[in-house]
Design a protein around this motif. Structure first.
Motif, mmCIF file in Angstrom:
data_model
loop_
_atom_site.group_PDB
_atom_site.id
_atom_site.type_symbol
_atom_site.label_atom_id
_atom_site.label_comp_id
_atom_site.label_asym_id
_atom_site.label_seq_id
_atom_site.Cartn_x
_atom_site.Cartn_y
_atom_site.Cartn_z
ATOM 1 N N LEU A 1 0.922 0.018 -4.281
ATOM 2 C CA LEU A 1 1.809 -1.044 -3.801
ATOM 3 C C LEU A 1 2.350 -0.745 -2.411
ATOM 4 O O LEU A 1 2.632 -1.656 -1.634
ATOM 5 N N HIS A 2 2.502 0.533 -2.093
ATOM 6 C CA HIS A 2 2.984 0.878 -0.752
ATOM 7 C C HIS A 2 1.984 0.464 0.317
ATOM 8 O O HIS A 2 2.366 0.056 1.408
ATOM 9 N N ALA B 1 -0.141 -2.087 -0.146
ATOM 10 C CA ALA B 1 -0.150 -3.557 -0.180
ATOM 11 C C ALA B 1 1.048 -4.127 0.578
ATOM 12 O O ALA B 1 0.934 -5.153 1.257
ATOM 13 N N MET B 2 2.186 -3.448 0.473
ATOM 14 C CA MET B 2 3.395 -3.994 1.080
ATOM 15 C C MET B 2 3.509 -3.650 2.564
ATOM 16 O O MET B 2 4.146 -4.379 3.319
#
Lengths: 523, 523
Positions: B334-335, B337-338
């Motif tokens: 997620l890091h 993706a964000m």
């Protein structure tokens, strides 16, 4: 409380003047706070009024001025809709490049809001939750029915009746259809082909019908997350217009719908699958929308794969598609940490029975996602993909109608728990250390066990010093069977440098079933 | 390969001219690509040269101009350091507000890089990995020893000897001390009190000593993540200077250190605990750094709680503190993706035995974090907090020296696996559907089981159609015992709409121990 909110609240969202079609009435002289004041004026019908005529009104109260763009509603009628956020005497004066629409003036008094009128939903001061303008917390339990508003009146009535008995307080809905619909033409058609329509000429009847649905949602206390663009209409190409057409459209819906206090803007569904638009295009359209929307409604954008940069200033909250993230409170929480905004997982797969893996979740699986999202301090969205022929187009997700699944009652149960919970909402508690707790430190805790079936839980809470040495009453919550069982109390003492526990009662016995949560409330 | 890289490579990072102290030598006429060309010029020593004298040089090659600021090195000596990124003939001309430093000219030839010189590390085109400028993949296996460079020469030699035998290819290190150190005064002292120093006057000896350590790291093939600010020096207050002092300091280190190709900039450690600076201050300092650094070295900032907005344009990669995120490949992913950047979890708790929970990880726990981070397509950092008196200040984390833990050999093992893996690195594979696979689709897969001890794995890979119907050889990797056991092959057939498997061999038997991974490589 919940029941009374479901009563049809005639008039609370109805316009100050109901001026359907060409018959014009005098503006109202009295409007409730956060209601809709509407000016209807006759004007030119020749040429292309959508492009040729500019009309707006400046509203003034106590020295504050708000400029509100109007719109052409067909048949020579122009409307300006304004939702006053302050009580008192308001005066207005119209502005237009057409003499007959320019310089008209009037006044009205804005009074107390009606009983069920709590104003629009806003982001709370802490930055991670929502509340109505009157301060009432808003705990989002959303659903999606993309093209429900574009179905027949009978089908829409069925959907509204379903919603009246359901727990959902937000509906995601497209402006442009994505599945077979009764209403299919937002723009005037110019021929029989799918692309034979004139982007410069709206069909007011299409939008009038849509706003009727918005009003009816509002009467049920349901926020409408209005999705402006989506990548599914490749035949018609409504999301592949030229920039000037996009701008006209965004300004038109902002002027038509923006005064309804239950409107939120979702710029797009799966924005990153709209191949004709770049990041810069989306940024631009957000800026156009912001400028066109004096009511400053909530704004978000929903992705399929590539996260939009939710820290951009025009984004009020993160609208996220990610079913995996809400199987873990830590993954959910990271969305808050990375965006510094409220987070709604608007798409987490659907309860249903279609072959596609995005539409065949069990009810337990969907409810589980709501719970993990909750523990992570975020919000989650529901939908259903049951359909007799397993075609999602004809399901609740596509057209609305009735619910067939088993998740909705469990989401109503969750909503009651949230309504009894901390204000403004559940925050993740020391996520980085794996406690899997949500709530409010030293006050209220939810621990959720998901699909695990533990027979006991060591009741260990993070905390150090006097503020952590509190007593709590415990409840064992069966999130599936919807029971809340009191389980005595715990009086905390320091356990180590980081944690407190009750030395006389270090563990809590659990029923050994899945879908269990524990609630600790300070006594 | 690994061994030869550890050889001390004399001269590859040494400046084109070694001009320590006031004795000046003529500039070199020949410099290797990505080496350091240095101009040393005598100039005024009176007044405050750090503020009064501006000096720079414009370098030109094939019509391209690069302006490189210089710095005052004490004793009337000014230096300009430039690392040419292109081979060919370079000409330079100095600029200064002091006549004797202005308008001086020269030239040098930039030739082939030395054998172990692969250039600076850059972000790869895909946006999520790193490679040296010559294209060699750089798989970050970092460590942290905050104040190692500020210890005695003997202690530094010990640290360097440890590093020469260790797997680490990046060192995080503070400019300002955070633990007891031999070098404590980057600024000229004005009295005996902790705040008696002059922010406008650097002590060149402090920085000369520091850059000696930078060079020696470079000789070992280790990148230096130079941390400019940190919140731990509350007594001295080096991170609480006025804006003009911060700017002078940032420009000074950029001019002194920026030409060393192994330098990265970490704007701060735990930036959000520096109470005297706002987000706007950090943004400003990044802009100052960018403008002051013609070498455009990598830039990041490290947090304790509140994530900086890593999408900001001056951030080259996300430097993250989060031990929980790397216990789950999905959280790690997620890091990416964000942020849409490469992600390094630079702080995930440390292997050690201190009482604090951030410093008492088992070796297994630290190695596990590296593996989950790898599966999630990210990179992880190591450190150790073993110390005889359990005081982390005197551990590897604080001062360097020797390693006592058991993780480093396992990280060397991981590094060898990464070096044999896909280029430019491991990507997460369909994270949202919970496969827990990293690698490169249809080519290379790593599946990791962490603390679980499964006795078999159903070998199911995502994929549809011809490109997914491949054959793979399998290896069972014991990440703790550092063994790789061939486990036959799998020939994939379509299993369902989403997945492929080998119908003749649907599962792979596993040893039933923790810390197992499986590698599938296309044959």
């Amino acid at each position: 409380m919940t029941v009374s909110r479901r009563t049809i609240l005639t008039g609370t969202l109805a316009a100050g003047v109901v001026a359907a079609g060409p018959a014009l009435a005098a503006p109202a002289t009295q409007v409730e706070r956060w209601g809709v004041f509407e000016i209807a004026m006759p004007g030119p019908a020749q040429g292309n009024p959508f492009d040729d005529v500019c009309v707006a009104a400046v509203f003034e109260c106590d020295g504050r001025h708000v400029r509100v763009p109007g719109f052409y509603d067909g048949d020579g009628t122009y409307r300006i809709r304004f939702s006053p956020d302050a009580m008192g005497q308001w005066r207005w004066r119209s502005e237009s490049n057409v003499a007959s629409l320019d310089g008209r003036t009037g006044a009205f008094r804005c009074g107390l809001p009606g009983k069920a009128n709590r104003g629009p939903v806003r982001v709370t001061r802490d930055g991670f939750h929502f509340a109505y303008a009157d301060g009432t917390p808003y705990r989002q339990i959303g659903t999606t029915s993309y093209s429900w508003a574009l179905q027949s009146d009978a089908k829409c009535a069925e959907t509204l009746a379903t919603l009246a008995a359901a727990p959902f307080n937000k509906m995601r809905m497209l402006v442009f259809p994505n599945v077979p619909s009764v209403a299919t033409d937002p723009f005037v058609r110019t021929g029989a082909g799918p692309r034979d329509w004139d982007a410069a000429r709206f069909d007011p009847a299409y939008f009038r019908r849509y706003e009727d649905r918005l009003r009816k949602l509002g009467e049920l206390g349901i926020e409408a997350d209005v999705i402006l663009f989506h990548p599914y209409d490749v035949k018609r190409g409504y999301s592949d217009m030229r920039r000037a057409d996009d701008e006209r459209y965004v300004r038109y819906v902002a002027a038509r719908f923006g005064a309804f206090r239950n409107v939120w803007w979702s710029m797009a569904n799966e924005y990153d699958d709209v191949k004709s638009k770049s990041d810069a295009d989306w940024d631009h359209l957000f800026q156009v929308l912001q400028a066109a929307d004096p009511h400053d409604r909530l704004r978000s954008i929903h992705q399929i794969k590539r996260y939009y940069d939710h820290r951009k200033p025009w984004i009020t909250h993160a609208s996220v598609q990610n079913g995996h993230a809400v199987l873990d409170d830590g993954r959910a929480e990271l969305h808050r940490a990375m965006t510094e905004k409220p987070v709604i997982f608007d798409e987490v797969c659907y309860e249903g029975d279609i072959a596609k893996r995005w539409g065949n979740l069990s009810a337990q699986g969907l409810v589980e996602r709501f719970w993990w999202g909750t523990i992570g301090g975020t919000y989650v969205g529901h939908s259903e993909t049951f359909a007799s022929d397993h075609n999602a187009d004809f399901s609740w997700l596509g057209q609305g109608g009735t619910l067939r699944g088993a998740s909705a009652p469990r989401l109503a149960f969750l909503r009651r728990i949230l309504d009894d919970g901390p204000v403004p909402g559940i925050d993740p508690i020391q996520t980085w250390w794996g406690y899997r707790l949500g709530g409010r430190e030293h006050d209220y805790y939810l621990r959720y066990f998901g699909a695990d079936s533990p027979s006991e839980w060591p009741v260990v809470l993070p905390g150090k010093g006097a503020e952590a040495l509190r007593s709590y009453r415990a409840d064992i919550i069966d999130t599936w069977n919807m029971t809340i069982t009191p389980a005595g109390s715990f009086t905390m003492a320091q356990m180590n440098e980081y944690d407190v526990h009750d030395p006389a009662r270090p563990t809590l016995a659990l029923p050994g079933r899945p879908w269990i949560a524990v609630r600790l409330v300070r006594t």
